[in-house]
Design a protein around this motif. Structure first.
Motif, PDB file in Angstrom:
ATOM      1  N   CYS A 163       0.841  -1.200   0.000  1.00  0.00           N
ATOM      2  CA  CYS A 163       0.000   0.000   0.000  1.00  0.00           C
ATOM      3  C   CYS A 163       0.876   1.250   0.000  1.00  0.00           C
ATOM      4  CB  CYS A 163      -0.885   0.037   1.253  1.00  0.00           C
ATOM      5  SG  CYS A 163      -1.841  -1.459   1.526  1.00  0.00           S
ATOM      6  N   ASP A 164       0.324   2.331  -0.538  1.00  0.00           N
ATOM      7  CA  ASP A 164       1.013   3.615  -0.426  1.00  0.00           C
ATOM      8  C   ASP A 164       0.445   4.384   0.767  1.00  0.00           C
ATOM      9  OD1 ASP A 164      -1.392   4.865  -1.246  1.00  0.00           O
ATOM     10  OD2 ASP A 164      -0.776   4.871  -3.350  1.00  0.00           O
ATOM     11  N   ALA A 165       1.012   5.543   1.039  1.00  0.00           N
ATOM     12  CA  ALA A 165       0.625   6.315   2.218  1.00  0.00           C
ATOM     13  C   ALA A 165      -0.827   6.763   2.164  1.00  0.00           C
ATOM     14  CB  ALA A 165       1.546   7.528   2.354  1.00  0.00           C
ATOM     15  N   GLU A 166      -1.286   7.140   0.989  1.00  0.00           N
ATOM     16  CA  GLU A 166      -2.669   7.596   0.829  1.00  0.00           C
ATOM     17  C   GLU A 166      -3.656   6.472   1.142  1.00  0.00           C
ATOM     18  OE1 GLU A 166      -5.690  10.263   0.198  1.00  0.00           O
ATOM     19  OE2 GLU A 166      -3.548  10.756   0.067  1.00  0.00           O
ATOM     20  N   GLN A 167      -3.326   5.269   0.711  1.00  0.00           N
ATOM     21  CA  GLN A 167      -4.206   4.130   0.990  1.00  0.00           C
ATOM     22  C   GLN A 167      -4.241   3.795   2.481  1.00  0.00           C
ATOM     23  OE1 GLN A 167      -2.285   1.540  -1.742  1.00  0.00           O
ATOM     24  NE2 GLN A 167      -3.578   2.147  -3.474  1.00  0.00           N
ATOM     25  N   LEU A 168      -3.102   3.910   3.151  1.00  0.00           N
ATOM     26  CA  LEU A 168      -3.071   3.672   4.599  1.00  0.00           C
ATOM     27  C   LEU A 168      -3.916   4.709   5.341  1.00  0.00           C
ATOM     28  CD1 LEU A 168       0.689   2.707   5.102  1.00  0.00           C
ATOM     29  CD2 LEU A 168      -1.290   1.189   5.258  1.00  0.00           C
ATOM     30  N   LEU A 169      -3.905   5.931   4.848  1.00  0.00           N
ATOM     31  CA  LEU A 169      -4.766   6.970   5.423  1.00  0.00           C
ATOM     32  C   LEU A 169      -6.236   6.584   5.257  1.00  0.00           C
ATOM     33  CD1 LEU A 169      -5.447   9.815   6.548  1.00  0.00           C
ATOM     34  CD2 LEU A 169      -5.221  10.673   4.188  1.00  0.00           C
ATOM     35  N   GLN A 170      -6.606   6.132   4.067  1.00  0.00           N
ATOM     36  CA  GLN A 170      -7.990   5.714   3.831  1.00  0.00           C
ATOM     37  C   GLN A 170      -8.370   4.528   4.710  1.00  0.00           C
ATOM     38  OE1 GLN A 170      -8.674   5.076  -0.345  1.00  0.00           O
ATOM     39  NE2 GLN A 170      -8.390   7.231  -0.873  1.00  0.00           N
ATOM     40  N   PHE A 171      -7.427   3.594   4.902  1.00  0.00           N
ATOM     41  CA  PHE A 171      -7.699   2.456   5.780  1.00  0.00           C
ATOM     42  C   PHE A 171      -7.996   2.931   7.201  1.00  0.00           C
ATOM     43  CE2 PHE A 171      -4.813  -0.624   3.174  1.00  0.00           C
ATOM     44  CZ  PHE A 171      -5.685  -0.523   2.100  1.00  0.00           C
ATOM     45  N   ALA A 172      -7.234   3.925   7.644  1.00  0.00           N
ATOM     46  CA  ALA A 172      -7.428   4.454   8.996  1.00  0.00           C
ATOM     47  C   ALA A 172      -8.816   5.077   9.147  1.00  0.00           C
ATOM     48  CB  ALA A 172      -6.346   5.482   9.305  1.00  0.00           C
ATOM     49  N   ILE A 173      -9.224   5.820   8.148  1.00  0.00           N
ATOM     50  CA  ILE A 173     -10.552   6.460   8.180  1.00  0.00           C
ATOM     51  C   ILE A 173     -11.652   5.398   8.173  1.00  0.00           C
ATOM     52  CG2 ILE A 173     -12.133   7.955   6.881  1.00  0.00           C
ATOM     53  CD1 ILE A 173      -9.557   9.373   5.798  1.00  0.00           C
ATOM     54  N   MET A 174     -11.497   4.393   7.302  1.00  0.00           N
ATOM     55  CA  MET A 174     -12.499   3.327   7.226  1.00  0.00           C
ATOM     56  C   MET A 174     -12.496   2.478   8.489  1.00  0.00           C
ATOM     57  SD  MET A 174     -12.403   2.129   3.213  1.00  0.00           S
ATOM     58  CE  MET A 174     -10.715   1.539   3.208  1.00  0.00           C
ATOM     59  N   GLY A 175     -11.311   2.211   9.049  1.00  0.00           N
ATOM     60  CA  GLY A 175     -11.220   1.433  10.279  1.00  0.00           C
ATOM     61  C   GLY A 175     -11.863   2.135  11.448  1.00  0.00           C
ATOM     62  N   SER A 176     -11.707   3.449  11.498  1.00  0.00           N
ATOM     63  CA  SER A 176     -12.336   4.244  12.557  1.00  0.00           C
ATOM     64  C   SER A 176     -13.853   4.175  12.452  1.00  0.00           C
ATOM     65  CB  SER A 176     -11.864   5.700  12.453  1.00  0.00           C
ATOM     66  OG  SER A 176     -12.393   6.472  13.500  1.00  0.00           O
ATOM     67  N   ALA A 177     -14.370   4.251  11.218  1.00  0.00           N
ATOM     68  CA  ALA A 177     -15.816   4.146  11.001  1.00  0.00           C
ATOM     69  C   ALA A 177     -16.313   2.748  11.332  1.00  0.00           C
ATOM     70  CB  ALA A 177     -16.152   4.503   9.551  1.00  0.00           C
ATOM     71  N   PHE A 178     -15.535   1.718  10.985  1.00  0.00           N
ATOM     72  CA  PHE A 178     -15.895   0.335  11.299  1.00  0.00           C
ATOM     73  C   PHE A 178     -15.973   0.135  12.810  1.00  0.00           C
ATOM     74  CE2 PHE A 178     -14.636  -3.933  12.500  1.00  0.00           C
ATOM     75  CZ  PHE A 178     -15.410  -4.751  11.686  1.00  0.00           C
ATOM     76  N   SER A 179     -14.995   0.647  13.530  1.00  0.00           N
ATOM     77  CA  SER A 179     -14.971   0.508  14.988  1.00  0.00           C
ATOM     78  C   SER A 179     -16.181   1.170  15.631  1.00  0.00           C
ATOM     79  CB  SER A 179     -13.672   1.118  15.548  1.00  0.00           C
ATOM     80  OG  SER A 179     -13.568   0.913  16.938  1.00  0.00           O
TER      81      SER A 179
END
Length: 357
Positions: A163-179
């Motif tokens: 993954c690139d940095a932008e994708q990791l940022l998106q994962f963080a946003i989606m993970g926060s919403a999932f939690s």
């Protein structure tokens, strides 16, 4: 009332596991209905076997057209566990998995659950359901047990090897919403998995991702290490798919190792057997905590609709948990929360850019 489409043919065991799990789930949730998709004769055969004296009337009632909480849709084929995603895209239109996802895309079902081929599930989901606007790649997110008992959401668990940095940022946003949606955690804390907690640690992608996360609207606390997943230092841990999948499979293997050695030690001697009887209630509670089946069910976050993946080797107990987690995601509007979070992050970024200029 909500409806889930279940790929009855997916996984290592197919209808023998998926059908009884759906029946048990419906008995536990009066607000749910399920569409079983697959070979009609095989599904019906297992349903007939489920009709024991205590469940007979319940199953008849659920299948009654007037009630309509358990329906079956025939599929002419199934996606094999070793089938290449490209092959599934080309030849899988009449498969149980394709029809399940089509039901969700059309709005006839609110979410889909499958224990089938992960690569095919991701490829077909991206093709049929599509991703949320602004998301470059969906990720696989689920919870791992931690000391606090709340569970730590980890993503990606295998969909994106690098993954690139932008994708990791998106994962963080989606993970926060999932939690927030699935684990019911308000303002979850987020950590970036790294080889050390210092901001200078890791390769260029991790350092870039750290900078993006610091300036994002989520509750980012910095880098975390592998042990922090199980200590529960943060609510969400973000990583690439290779690292996440290794962490997931390692945790499952370690849990089995601990249970194996505990049982072996208790059975070694008469004293051990007596001690096991005394400590049996404690041992059962620990086994439940370490039982990876209770954490079964991973979301393909970033898709426009709710799609959940169960372990292919799941038994009835584990598959029921995957259905339950998908139900929580539907009831709490997981996709809507991710969509809103992505819009919020983009707004925050635009605001920061305007301030800089």
């Amino acid at each position: 009332m909500y409806k889930l489409a279940v790929d009855a043919m997916g996984g290592d065991f197919g209808p023998e596991v998926t059908v009884p799990a759906c029946v048990d789930f419906l008995a536990s949730d009066p607000n749910a209905s399920i569409l079983l998709v697959g070979d009609f004769e095989k599904i019906q055969r297992v349903l007939n076997l489920c009709q024991t004296s205590e469940k007979n009337e319940f199953i008849k009632k659920m299948c009654d057209p007037q009630v309509g909480r358990l329906t079956v849709k025939h599929a002419g084929s199934e996606i094999k566990m070793d089938q290449a995603p490209a092959n599934a895209l080309k030849h899988g239109r009449d498969s149980s998995l394709w029809i399940c996802l089509d039901e969700v895309r059309n709005g006839d079902s609110d979410g889909a659950v499958s224990a089938g081929n992960t690569g095919a599930l991701m490829a077909l989901s991206r093709y049929i359901i599509k991703t949320i606007s602004g998301i470059s790649r969906p990720a696989i997110a689920s919870s791992l047990p931690n000391i606090s008992g709340t569970g730590t959401t980890v993503l990606d668990l295998g969909a994106n090897i690098s993954c690139d940095a932008e994708q990791l940022l998106q994962f963080a946003i989606m993970g926060s919403a999932f939690s927030t949606a699935v684990e019911k955690i308000s303002n979850p804390s987020v950590g970036l998995l790294n080889v050390g907690t210092e901001a200078s640690k890791g390769g260029g992608v991790l350092r870039q991702a750290g900078e993006l996360l610091v300036n994002s609207p989520i509750n980012f606390i910095g880098n975390v290490e592998g042990n922090d997943i199980f200590v529960g230092k943060v609510d969400v841990v973000v990583c690439d798919g290779l690292t996440g999948n290794v962490a997931l499979k390692s945790s499952e293997g370690l849990a089995q190792l601990i249970r194996h050695h505990l049982k072996a030690e208790f059975n070694k001697s008469l004293y051990g057997k007596i001690a096991s009887l005394v400590s049996l209630p404690i041992f059962k509670r620990i086994s439940t905590i370490l039982d990876h089946r209770t954490y079964n069910g991973a979301a393909l976050v970033g898709l426009d609709k709710v799609v959940f993946k169960s372990h292919g080797s799941a038994d009835k107990f584990a598959f029921k948990y995957a259905i339950k987690r998908a139900a929580h995601a539907v009831e709490n509007d997981l996709s809507g929360k991710i969509r809103k979070a992505i819009i919020g992050e983009q707004s925050c970024r635009d605001k920061n850019l305007s301030l800089v200029s």
